[in-house]
Motif scaffolding. Sequence first.
Motif, short mmCIF file in Angstrom:
data_model
loop_
_atom_site.label_atom_id
_atom_site.label_comp_id
_atom_site.label_asym_id
_atom_site.label_seq_id
_atom_site.Cartn_x
_atom_site.Cartn_y
_atom_site.Cartn_z
N LEU A 96 0.83 -1.20 0.00
CA LEU A 96 0.00 0.00 0.00
C LEU A 96 0.87 1.26 0.00
O LEU A 96 0.64 2.18 -0.80
N LEU A 97 1.87 1.31 0.87
CA LEU A 97 2.72 2.49 0.95
C LEU A 97 3.53 2.70 -0.32
O LEU A 97 3.69 3.83 -0.79
N ALA A 150 7.53 12.70 4.99
CA ALA A 150 7.08 11.58 5.82
C ALA A 150 7.66 10.26 5.31
O ALA A 150 8.08 9.40 6.10
N TYR A 151 7.69 10.09 3.99
CA TYR A 151 8.27 8.88 3.42
C TYR A 151 9.76 8.81 3.70
O TYR A 151 10.31 7.73 3.99
N TYR A 152 10.44 9.94 3.60
CA TYR A 152 11.88 9.94 3.87
C TYR A 152 12.16 9.51 5.30
O TYR A 152 13.03 8.67 5.56
N SER A 155 11.64 5.85 5.66
CA SER A 155 12.64 5.04 4.94
C SER A 155 13.92 4.86 5.76
O SER A 155 14.68 3.92 5.52
N LEU A 156 14.17 5.76 6.72
CA LEU A 156 15.38 5.64 7.54
C LEU A 156 15.35 4.40 8.43
O LEU A 156 16.41 3.90 8.83
N THR A 157 14.16 3.91 8.75
CA THR A 157 14.04 2.75 9.63
C THR A 157 13.31 1.58 8.96
O THR A 157 13.04 0.58 9.63
N ASP A 158 12.99 1.71 7.69
CA ASP A 158 12.26 0.67 6.96
C ASP A 158 13.04 0.33 5.69
O ASP A 158 12.86 0.96 4.65
#
Length: 246
Positions: A96-97, A150-152, A155-158
């Motif tokens: 979804l993301l 928010a995506y950035y 992304s730092l932890t995903d």
Amino acid sequence: MSAGCAMCGAALPDRGRGRPRVYCSRGCQARAYRRRAAPPTPQPAPPHPRRRQIAEAVWRIAAERGLHAASIREVAAEAGVSTRAVQYHFRDKHELLVAALRLLHQTNERRARRRITADPNDPRALLRSIIDELLPLDAQRRATLRVFAAYYARSLTDPALAAVFLHDQHPLEDLVAAVIAQAQRIGATPSALDPRAEADILVSAAVSLGGDVLHGGRTLAEVRRTLDYHLTRILPETDRPGAALR
């Protein structure tokens, strides 16, 4: 001026004898190889209306509360659909993301193409129009920049999301570098400049300064002055193109 790099258009020095250079750097040569080796990218089909409805709900949640708040249940409520409908169109939250991010990129690119109407023969105006897409000049661009932020952060932890968000393609930097290289060919900017390096600096500065505006740390007027200062360094204002650019 000698021929330009086949990838970014940067000026290439004359090597005299031997085969002429084609690329300005190994990086450009590698990007050109990947482009040749990759199969043609098919044009994405228009998303199913319900998928878009759900993706837009992700954007609103990300812009207002952060991506951590975009659970399946919250997205369904924001979209006005059932959780079963979300799960029908997307296998899990990661899909979804990712789908919402890709759709945002496609939508943003279409909007940018409509807004960038500067004369291609006026590199300064063209660069300003391109950089404007990185600034929160209106409600739509402000919301988009908040979603990307928010995506950035996520992304730092995903790592799985980072693999999609932090890809090795840099189309905006490539476009800015091409405009600067073209300006060099017509004598509007110093030939000693490195178009790719200048593109990286200009885009990075606009992204960072745009974020400051979102946080309220700077005003748009202040950011405009800073970016105009850098644009003037790249494209000096002179009545005689090419004069004093050597």
